[in-house]
Write a protein that holds these residues in place. Structure first.
Motif, PDB file in Angstrom:
ATOM      1  N   GLY A  49       0.794  -1.229   0.000  1.00 15.71           N
ATOM      2  CA  GLY A  49       0.000   0.000   0.000  1.00 15.71           C
ATOM      3  C   GLY A  49       0.820   1.269   0.000  1.00 15.71           C
ATOM      4  N   CYS A  50       2.095   1.179   0.378  1.00 13.44           N
ATOM      5  CA  CYS A  50       2.889   2.414   0.443  1.00 13.44           C
ATOM      6  C   CYS A  50       4.346   2.085   0.173  1.00 13.44           C
ATOM      7  CB  CYS A  50       2.736   3.085   1.805  1.00 13.44           C
ATOM      8  SG  CYS A  50       3.529   2.190   3.147  1.00 13.44           S
TER       9      CYS A  50
ATOM     10  N   GLY B 192       6.671   2.152   4.700  1.00 19.39           N
ATOM     11  CA  GLY B 192       6.439   1.449   5.961  1.00 19.39           C
ATOM     12  C   GLY B 192       5.430   2.135   6.861  1.00 19.39           C
ATOM     13  N   THR B 193       4.395   2.719   6.274  1.00 14.70           N
ATOM     14  CA  THR B 193       3.448   3.471   7.091  1.00 14.70           C
ATOM     15  C   THR B 193       2.035   2.911   7.121  1.00 14.70           C
ATOM     16  OG1 THR B 193       3.988   5.080   5.369  1.00 14.70           O
ATOM     17  CG2 THR B 193       3.861   5.902   7.599  1.00 14.70           C
ATOM     18  N   CYS B 194       1.652   2.058   6.191  1.00 20.84           N
ATOM     19  CA  CYS B 194       0.234   1.745   6.080  1.00 20.84           C
ATOM     20  C   CYS B 194      -0.178   0.445   6.762  1.00 20.84           C
ATOM     21  CB  CYS B 194      -0.203   1.719   4.616  1.00 20.84           C
ATOM     22  SG  CYS B 194       0.393   0.294   3.700  1.00 20.84           S
ATOM     23  N   GLY B 195       0.757  -0.471   6.927  1.00 18.46           N
ATOM     24  CA  GLY B 195       0.461  -1.700   7.666  1.00 18.46           C
ATOM     25  C   GLY B 195      -0.206  -2.802   6.875  1.00 18.46           C
TER      26      GLY B 195
ATOM     27  N   CYS C  75       0.960  -4.644   4.672  1.00 21.71           N
ATOM     28  CA  CYS C  75       1.893  -5.719   4.319  1.00 21.71           C
ATOM     29  C   CYS C  75       2.298  -6.537   5.538  1.00 21.71           C
ATOM     30  CB  CYS C  75       3.141  -5.107   3.687  1.00 21.71           C
ATOM     31  SG  CYS C  75       4.025  -4.076   4.875  1.00 21.71           S
TER      32      CYS C  75
ATOM     33  N   CYS D 294       7.253  -5.003   3.920  1.00 26.14           N
ATOM     34  CA  CYS D 294       7.824  -4.100   2.911  1.00 26.14           C
ATOM     35  C   CYS D 294       9.114  -3.470   3.405  1.00 26.14           C
ATOM     36  CB  CYS D 294       6.833  -3.005   2.526  1.00 26.14           C
ATOM     37  SG  CYS D 294       6.590  -1.759   3.807  1.00 26.14           S
TER      38      CYS D 294
HETATM   39  S1  FES Z   1       3.251  -1.527   2.331  1.00 26.15           S
HETATM   40 FE1  FES Z   1       2.722   0.091   3.645  1.00 26.15          FE
HETATM   41  S2  FES Z   1       3.676  -0.468   5.503  1.00 26.15           S
HETATM   42 FE2  FES Z   1       4.329  -1.990   4.125  1.00 26.15          FE
END
Ligand code: FES
Ligand code: FES
Lengths: 152, 767
Positions: free
Chosen positions: A37-38, A41-44, A46, A58
């Motif tokens: 999603g990003c 490392g902010t969206c969680g 993954c 990620c």
């Molecule tokens: S893809 Fe967003 S935190 Fe890993």
């Protein structure tokens, strides 16, 4: 380079490049529940479990997963805790687009083991890294609280 | 009612939570070429030269495209009705680039690593042009953003590209100046709303391949598959029949996927190479190179008599559409048409202004679609009026707001891009929403409470309305097909983007047929297989597509009865169908048995029906929002303690899913009100191009949302339903701004309401 990982209880030997992230390797191996999603490392979305602990796949180099145990949602399908958490989410309609669901569920799964009788605030803090844009979080919290009351 | 008004689980829920491969990128063929797009580093430039040789010769690169290699058909990416209310101002690739992030060239390679390497080998020489970065200075600026000769718009869109105007709109009823003159109290204020990013969790994705008939197939994370097919046909210069668009599961859209993004690039690569190709936007690309909400400025003048009766509302707007005019006219019109009818007792009302181009990433559709922008301005101004009148803001609304069985002349004058439709508001429980919300938040006591100390609490409110689809323009259709075991396939062009519409539409079909929802197998959407539907936008799915499903199901019921009559050899009037059995006075047969006979034994035929629907009107959902905040007077920090939302969305088909729609909308509205800010540097480069710098609310920011749906029934909706997709987002900006004012006496007139702004205003107030 070749690494060995136990993914969902199956030992796998995988060829990875040194710069490859765990997320991309898992998706390459068809663990499609792990989402991207990003880039920061902010969206969680993954989130996977590495030796039982939630990590952002990620941001983990595949090479560093060598010798470790990885769990994705695919590996929890028959687990009663997974069933209970996901049923609670379904009952609240908190599975909107569902893109954040696998990552969230894995984190709730780990939270259950890490926190004893958590307060709502503690739960929110634990799960703060799992963003969701569809539900406004409130129905997810309703579901998680129900799951904890019933199960703890 | 058995199947509707029931909070059943989503039909696809288990598949989603268990992580099945259902989204676009999960399904892309393994051998797809990876498509990457080179993007402009300049806000405005002309490409003098591109050298692609090095990239092309890189091992593993299969295709490199620049503007010289692609069809030059001007089009609009906005997925809307047809003829299109957005100007044609975009090429697949162009000699000009108009914002930082605009497409320059496309590479396709066998893997991501190689594709990225190839991007770096492209050598581009730019002639840098003077960009327009301030939307208040765009009109008539000497930099013209769209000088191209084939720029075009439909006759009902008043574009003026020489003056950087994508669209202009003006309407007026009554004598504005006279009414202002004669009003006892007048408020005249200026407000600003910011760009907002959609931040759906799944980035934009698409893949394409050629099928065995030589047709182009696009699988895309889109809200509007049928519009995608039409737009691609135009952009690529291909017949519609040569293109098939499939929509798998979508990881959120909110309007951001109501357009085409990566589709033309994968399509071109597939057409050139004959191979499958896929694109998956990075989060940075989603921020820099897709859409935002249109930033707007409003000058609001409201005049009232001393008893609080509003005589006149005059709104002058300016909207920033960025580099391309997607949804330029329609979002601007919605700013008027979905707010002003709430105050239908005025003698005069005026709305107008320009939508201008700038060299920012383009603005596009976004939940709330103009209404939320104007709602912030008008509902803030209403509170300022109440204060001048020395009147409770709730009371002011009660005196002036629209009620059931009333109308507003705005309905007829303003549609989306065109004239609207005359309508009476058949269902409107706004009065009940206002009253219930006031009780729930304890308005009486909290509004009047003494405001002192370091941390001060306050309450604020706002009301809102939206629509349900675009009347007389947007159409939905559904096909039902009986299977030999008595189950039904429900084929819908409507697009479930996470809202649960596959479930809701199945519930509607099941209710009509009197069968359990489990007997309905929904499939959405595939332009080859499902009937036409404009897609998921304008809060239309439950109302427009829902009515189509209802009609298809009613027809199916008739077909079943007809087949029963033939089987029993009696007239139709003597046959009944109760969902399980087909009965006459003395005979009966189960649906399952009849279906089996129909397909294998006697009178053999397939039962299948199609319903389509276009709204003659667009019934409005209504809502009252109440915010309770605590403001720290030393830091300016605002905490939103509680948000009460009372909503009239008609009769909810699935109360759980309707409620979550409101909750999700509220959280996005709260984000816009307090946290989310799109920031550019002085060269037009986006600084908030990742999720660390662009802050959407997290779990700890959203404290208490208290959502209640009032009992309401819309006679034109399927089983009394109206829409619920957008309404939830509309009130938080104004309600929170009003609450901050009621707490500490400072009024923030430009969003978001950040601690810095509050603190600055508090300091100014003290001096
Ligand atoms: S893809 Fe967003 S935190 Fe890993
Ligand atoms: S359900 Fe869509 S992001 Fe959480």
């Amino acid at each position: 380079m070749k690494i060995k990982m136990t993914i969902n209880n199956v030992l796998k030997e995988v060829e990875v490049s040194p710069s490859e992230f765990l997320l991309d390797v898992l998706r390459r191996l068809d663990y499609m529940s792990v989402k991207k999603g990003c880039d920061t490392g902010t969206c969680g979305v993954c989130t996977v479990l590495m030796d039982g602990k939630p990590v952002l796949s990620c941001s983990v180099l595949a090479a560093s997963a060598d010798g470790h145990k990885i769990t994705t949602i695919e590996g929890l399908r028959d687990d009663p805790e997974f069933k209970a958490i996901s049923q609670a989410l379904l009952d609240e309609g908190a599975d909107q687009c569902g893109f954040c669901s696998p990552g969230l569920i894995l984190n709730v799964y780990a939270m259950k083991r890490d926190l004893k009788n958590p307060t709502e605030e503690e739960m929110k803090k634990y799960l703060v890294g799992n963003l969701c844009r569809c539900t406004g979080y409130v129905p997810q919290m309703r579901a998680i609280k129900k799951y904890f009351e019933v199960r703890s | 009612m058995k199947e509707v008004k029931r909070p059943i689980n989503k039909v696809d829920g288990y598949g989603l939570v268990s992580g099945q491969p259902v989204y676009t990128d999960d399904l892309a063929p393994k051998n797809s070429l990876v498509v990457k797009i080179l993007r402009s580093p300049h806000a405005f430039a002309r490409i003098k030269n591109i050298n692609t040789e090095k990239a092309k010769s890189l091992e593993g690169v299969e295709c490199v495209l620049t503007y010289k290699d692609v069809p030059r058909n001007i089009f609009t990416r906005a997925g809307q009705g047809y003829p299109e209310p957005s100007p044609y101002d975009k090429y697949i690739l162009d000699e000009y680039v108009r914002y930082v992030g605009d497409e320059v060239a496309v590479v396709a390679a066998r893997d991501e690593f190689t594709a990225e390497k190839a991007l770096k080998l492209l050598e581009v020489e730019y002639e840098v042009l003077e960009p327009v970065l301030d939307f208040e200075k765009s009109k008539g600026s000497k930099s013209i953003i769209h000088p191209e000769k084939d720029y075009k718009s439909e006759s009902f869109v008043s574009s003026d590209p020489k003056n950087n105007i994508a669209a202009t709109y003006e309407m007026s009823i009554g004598d504005i100046e006279k009414e202002i003159e004669e009003s006892d109290v007048v408020v005249k204020e200026r407000f600003y709303t910011q760009a907002q990013a959609h931040v759906m969790m799944e980035p934009h994705a698409a893949y394409s391949y050629i099928d065995m008939q030589g047709r182009l197939v696009i699988v895309s994370s889109t809200q509007v598959p049928f519009h995608v097919r039409r737009i691609l046909a135009r952009a690529l210069g291909m017949p519609i029949k040569k293109i098939r668009v499939i929509k798998p599961r979508i990881g959120g859209g909110f309007g951001g996927k109501q357009a085409i993004h990566g589709e033309p690039y994968v399509a071109l690569v597939t057409l050139k190479t004959g191979k499958p190709a896929k694109v998956y936007y990075t989060r940075k690309e989603v921020f820099e190179s897709t859409y935002t909400r249109h930033p707007m400025r409003f000058d609001v003048t409201i005049g009232a008599d001393k008893n609080g009766k509003i005589n006149v509302i005059d709104v002058r707007g300016l909207s920033d559409t960025g580099a391309y005019g997607e949804h330029a006219l329609t979002t601007f019109m919605v700013a008027g048409s979905k707010v002003l009818p709430m105050y239908n007792k005025v003698k005069a009302v005026r709305f107008g202004g320009d939508v201008v181009y700038t060299n920012h990433p383009p603005a596009g559709a976004y939940r709330g679609y103009g209404a939320i922008q104007a709602n912030f301005a008008i509902e803030s101004a209403m509170d300022m009026l109440a204060e001048k009148l020395n009147m409770d803001p709730v009371k002011l609304r009660e005196i002036n707001m629209i009620r059931e069985n009333e109308t507003s002349p705005i309905f007829k004058i303003m549609g989306e891009g065109r004239e609207g439709v005359d309508m009476i508001v058949r269902s409107c429980k706004l009065d009940e929403c206002v009253e219930k919300g006031a009780k729930k938040i304890d308005w009486e006591n909290k509004f009047k409470a003494k405001k002192e100390g370091k941390k001060v609490k306050g309450v604020g409110m706002a009301i809102a309305m939206q629509g349900s689809g675009i009347a007389k323009i947007d159409m939905g259709a559904a096909t039902l097909k009986l299977n030999e075991d008595g189950s039904f396939n429900l084929l819908i062009g409507a697009t479930d983007i996470g809202t649960g519409s596959d479930t809701i539409l199945s519930q509607i079909a099941a209710e009509v047929l009197n069968v359990p929802t489990e007997s309905i197998i929904p499939y959405s959407s595939d332009t080859d297989v499902t009937p036409f539907d404009v897609g998921a936008y304008a809060s239309s799915t439950t109302y427009v597509s829902g009515n189509a499903v209802r009609i298809a199901a009613e027809k199916m019921k008739e077909e079943i009865i007809k087949a029963g009559a033939e089987y029993f050899e009696v007239p139709i009037e003597e046959v009944e169908f109760d969902g399980k059995e087909i009965k006459t006075k003395d005979n009966k047969i189960t649906l399952q048995k009849l279906a089996e006979i129909l397909y294998y034994n006697e009178n053999q035929k397939q039962l299948s029906t199609t319903g389509s629907y276009v709204g003659d009107e667009s019934p409005s959902p209504f809502m009252a929002g109440y915010a309770e905040v605590e403001v720290d007077t030393e830091t300016g920090k605002v905490d939103l303690l509680n948000y009460v939302a009372v909503v009239d969305c008609g009769t909810p088909i699935n109360p759980n899913l309707a409620k979550v729609q409101v909750e999700g909308g509220l959280a996005q509205g709260i984000g816009m009100a307090m946290y989310e800010e799109v920031i550019y540097d002085k060269n037009g480069r986006l600084l908030t191009n990742n999720m660390m710098n662009y802050k959407i609310p997290s779990r700890v920011d959203i404290k208490n949302l208290d959502v209640e749906l009032v009992d309401s029934y819309e006679p034109t909706g399927p089983f009394g339903a109206k829409s619920v997709g957008e309404i939830g987002i509309d009130t938080p900006p104004a309600a929170i701004a009003n609450a901050v004012y009621n707490a500490v006496g400072v009024r923030i007139k430009d969003l978001p309401i950040t601690p810095e702004k509050v603190l600055k205003a508090l300091k100014e107030k003290q001096n």
